[in-house]
Design a protein around this motif. Structure first.
Motif, PDB file in Angstrom:
ATOM      1  N   GLU A 169       2.321  -4.554  -8.349  1.00 34.00           N
ATOM      2  CA  GLU A 169       3.259  -5.040  -7.340  1.00 34.00           C
ATOM      3  C   GLU A 169       3.099  -6.547  -7.268  1.00 34.00           C
ATOM      4  O   GLU A 169       1.988  -7.059  -7.271  1.00 34.00           O
ATOM      5  CB  GLU A 169       2.920  -4.434  -5.974  1.00 34.00           C
ATOM      6  CG  GLU A 169       3.201  -2.950  -5.899  1.00 34.00           C
ATOM      7  CD  GLU A 169       4.638  -2.631  -6.282  1.00 34.00           C
ATOM      8  OE1 GLU A 169       5.551  -3.259  -5.727  1.00 34.00           O
ATOM      9  OE2 GLU A 169       4.838  -1.765  -7.148  1.00 34.00           O
ATOM     10  N   GLN A 170       4.208  -7.207  -7.146  1.00 32.45           N
ATOM     11  CA  GLN A 170       4.174  -8.644  -7.263  1.00 32.45           C
ATOM     12  C   GLN A 170       4.742  -9.307  -6.039  1.00 32.45           C
ATOM     13  O   GLN A 170       5.704  -8.823  -5.478  1.00 32.45           O
ATOM     14  CB  GLN A 170       5.071  -8.916  -8.437  1.00 32.45           C
ATOM     15  CG  GLN A 170       4.992 -10.200  -9.051  1.00 32.45           C
ATOM     16  CD  GLN A 170       5.811 -10.147 -10.319  1.00 32.45           C
ATOM     17  OE1 GLN A 170       6.021  -9.103 -10.917  1.00 32.45           O
ATOM     18  NE2 GLN A 170       6.291 -11.294 -10.708  1.00 32.45           N
TER      19      GLN A 170
ATOM     20  N   ALA B 186       0.385 -11.207  -8.788  1.00 31.26           N
ATOM     21  CA  ALA B 186       0.246  -9.764  -8.617  1.00 31.26           C
ATOM     22  C   ALA B 186      -1.230  -9.465  -8.415  1.00 31.26           C
ATOM     23  O   ALA B 186      -2.088 -10.162  -8.954  1.00 31.26           O
ATOM     24  CB  ALA B 186       0.768  -9.031  -9.848  1.00 31.26           C
TER      25      ALA B 186
ATOM     26  N   TYR C  61       2.407 -10.054 -19.061  1.00 31.61           N
ATOM     27  CA  TYR C  61       3.577 -10.438 -18.291  1.00 31.61           C
ATOM     28  C   TYR C  61       4.811 -10.070 -19.100  1.00 31.61           C
ATOM     29  O   TYR C  61       4.920 -10.450 -20.269  1.00 31.61           O
ATOM     30  CB  TYR C  61       3.544 -11.935 -18.004  1.00 31.61           C
ATOM     31  CG  TYR C  61       4.757 -12.411 -17.249  1.00 31.61           C
ATOM     32  CD1 TYR C  61       4.858 -12.196 -15.878  1.00 31.61           C
ATOM     33  CD2 TYR C  61       5.795 -13.058 -17.907  1.00 31.61           C
ATOM     34  CE1 TYR C  61       5.977 -12.626 -15.189  1.00 31.61           C
ATOM     35  CE2 TYR C  61       6.905 -13.486 -17.217  1.00 31.61           C
ATOM     36  CZ  TYR C  61       6.991 -13.260 -15.856  1.00 31.61           C
ATOM     37  OH  TYR C  61       8.099 -13.677 -15.169  1.00 31.61           O
TER      38      TYR C  61
ATOM     39  N   SER D 256       9.989 -13.828 -12.314  1.00 34.62           N
ATOM     40  CA  SER D 256      11.036 -12.807 -12.303  1.00 34.62           C
ATOM     41  C   SER D 256      10.660 -11.537 -13.068  1.00 34.62           C
ATOM     42  O   SER D 256      11.395 -10.571 -13.041  1.00 34.62           O
ATOM     43  CB  SER D 256      12.297 -13.401 -12.922  1.00 34.62           C
ATOM     44  OG  SER D 256      11.972 -13.935 -14.178  1.00 34.62           O
ATOM     45  N   GLY D 257       9.536 -11.553 -13.763  1.00 34.22           N
ATOM     46  CA  GLY D 257       9.187 -10.394 -14.582  1.00 34.22           C
ATOM     47  C   GLY D 257       8.207  -9.455 -13.903  1.00 34.22           C
ATOM     48  O   GLY D 257       8.116  -9.429 -12.689  1.00 34.22           O
ATOM     49  N   ASN D 258       7.513  -8.667 -14.714  1.00 28.93           N
ATOM     50  CA  ASN D 258       6.527  -7.718 -14.196  1.00 28.93           C
ATOM     51  C   ASN D 258       5.173  -7.987 -14.814  1.00 28.93           C
ATOM     52  O   ASN D 258       5.096  -8.429 -15.951  1.00 28.93           O
ATOM     53  CB  ASN D 258       6.870  -6.278 -14.615  1.00 28.93           C
ATOM     54  CG  ASN D 258       8.085  -5.801 -13.902  1.00 28.93           C
ATOM     55  OD1 ASN D 258       9.156  -6.302 -14.147  1.00 28.93           O
ATOM     56  ND2 ASN D 258       7.924  -4.843 -13.030  1.00 28.93           N
ATOM     57  N   PHE D 259       4.140  -7.638 -14.071  1.00 25.72           N
ATOM     58  CA  PHE D 259       2.792  -7.690 -14.615  1.00 25.72           C
ATOM     59  C   PHE D 259       2.329  -6.270 -14.886  1.00 25.72           C
ATOM     60  O   PHE D 259       2.559  -5.376 -14.067  1.00 25.72           O
ATOM     61  CB  PHE D 259       1.822  -8.292 -13.604  1.00 25.72           C
ATOM     62  CG  PHE D 259       1.998  -9.759 -13.387  1.00 25.72           C
ATOM     63  CD1 PHE D 259       1.392 -10.676 -14.221  1.00 25.72           C
ATOM     64  CD2 PHE D 259       2.759 -10.230 -12.320  1.00 25.72           C
ATOM     65  CE1 PHE D 259       1.528 -12.043 -14.003  1.00 25.72           C
ATOM     66  CE2 PHE D 259       2.896 -11.583 -12.097  1.00 25.72           C
ATOM     67  CZ  PHE D 259       2.284 -12.498 -12.941  1.00 25.72           C
ATOM     68  N   VAL D 260       1.667  -6.071 -16.020  1.00 23.50           N
ATOM     69  CA  VAL D 260       1.046  -4.779 -16.293  1.00 23.50           C
ATOM     70  C   VAL D 260      -0.429  -5.050 -16.507  1.00 23.50           C
ATOM     71  O   VAL D 260      -0.805  -5.985 -17.221  1.00 23.50           O
ATOM     72  CB  VAL D 260       1.660  -4.116 -17.547  1.00 23.50           C
ATOM     73  CG1 VAL D 260       0.946  -2.812 -17.862  1.00 23.50           C
ATOM     74  CG2 VAL D 260       3.150  -3.856 -17.320  1.00 23.50           C
TER      75      VAL D 260
ATOM     76  N   THR E 106       1.575  -0.904 -13.478  1.00 27.82           N
ATOM     77  CA  THR E 106       2.466  -2.043 -13.290  1.00 27.82           C
ATOM     78  C   THR E 106       2.110  -2.561 -11.905  1.00 27.82           C
ATOM     79  O   THR E 106       2.011  -1.785 -10.949  1.00 27.82           O
ATOM     80  CB  THR E 106       3.937  -1.605 -13.329  1.00 27.82           C
ATOM     81  OG1 THR E 106       4.172  -1.048 -14.620  1.00 27.82           O
ATOM     82  CG2 THR E 106       4.861  -2.785 -13.103  1.00 27.82           C
TER      83      THR E 106
ATOM     84  N   CYS F  15      -4.056  -8.926 -18.058  1.00 29.14           N
ATOM     85  CA  CYS F  15      -2.703  -8.758 -17.540  1.00 29.14           C
ATOM     86  C   CYS F  15      -1.711  -9.132 -18.617  1.00 29.14           C
ATOM     87  O   CYS F  15      -1.912 -10.125 -19.316  1.00 29.14           O
ATOM     88  CB  CYS F  15      -2.472  -9.738 -16.401  1.00 29.14           C
ATOM     89  SG  CYS F  15      -3.026  -9.115 -14.866  1.00 29.14           S
TER      90      CYS F  15
ATOM     91  N   GLU G 127       9.148  -9.521 -19.292  1.00 29.27           N
ATOM     92  CA  GLU G 127      10.507  -9.674 -18.758  1.00 29.27           C
ATOM     93  C   GLU G 127      11.396  -8.787 -19.606  1.00 29.27           C
ATOM     94  O   GLU G 127      11.354  -8.863 -20.837  1.00 29.27           O
ATOM     95  CB  GLU G 127      10.964 -11.133 -18.827  1.00 29.27           C
ATOM     96  CG  GLU G 127      10.360 -11.991 -17.735  1.00 29.27           C
ATOM     97  CD  GLU G 127      10.789 -13.456 -17.816  1.00 29.27           C
ATOM     98  OE1 GLU G 127      11.637 -13.796 -18.665  1.00 29.27           O
ATOM     99  OE2 GLU G 127      10.253 -14.252 -17.032  1.00 29.27           O
TER     100      GLU G 127
END
Length: 184
Positions: free
Chosen positions: A47-48, A53, A72, A31-35, A45, A70, A74
């Motif tokens: 796209e997942q 990602a 991670y 549910s979070g993002n990868f940077v 950031t 990477c 949230e």
């Protein structure tokens, strides 16, 4: 506990200038993002899709080499960081090695498996890559074979190999064709 992130190159190996690869980041949570960071600097950031990602490097240049990882997040909070992934961009000097697996592509857990990576080029060491793993296994000395004495279920996957000369300039081969090992 904190989620675990894995980072790897697909396909693995040293990239030639103009070549391409994809940096993949995977986390069990979705549910979070990868940077993506390179040499400590924030790049993108990512796209997942689901828990994965990807960042594509196409038409690679020497500027693409470096250490990537990477993070991670949230809600803006970093929950986990991957290990470091070193990306190498260098001239490829000789053709891909021949790559085979004995006794075959499908084996039973507990079997002995031999990966054979052969190059016509003068002496080399070779790396055995398993897609999804950061660490390559090194074929030691002059031998062409990498032995798994007893394979386990987790050893299955997509393998390839890449060789290098051990001279001052460390010249690389192209990456072999990949092959899939199934452990029953």
């Amino acid at each position: 506990g904190a989620p675990k992130i894995s980072i790897f190159l697909k396909p693995p190996g040293v990239i030639s200038p103009g070549g391409s690869t994809t940096i993949c980041c995977i986390c069990q949570r979705g549910s979070g993002n990868f940077v993506l960071y390179k040499d400590g600097h924030r790049l993108h950031t990512l796209e997942q899709s689901g828990s994965r990602a990807e960042f594509s490097i196409s038409n690679a240049t020497y500027k693409d080499k470096g250490t990537y990882n990477c993070h991670y997040l949230e809600g803006g909070t970093v929950l986990a960081r991957s290990d470091d992934l070193d990306v190498m961009v260098t001239e490829i000097h000789f053709p891909e090695p021949d790559f085979s697996v004995l006794p075959g592509h499908e084996v039973t857990a507990g079997d002995q498996v031999i990966f054979r990576c052969t190059t016509t080029h003068l002496s080399t060491g070779c790396f055995l890559y398993l897609e999804g793993q950061i660490q390559a296994q090194v074929f030691i000395r002059e031998q062409d074979d990498y032995n798994f004495s007893r394979v386990q279920r987790g050893d299955g996957g997509r393998y390839s190999c890449q060789c290098f000369t051990r001279n001052a300039s460390m010249e690389w081969s192209a990456v072999s064709k990949s092959l899939d090992l199934v452990v029953r």
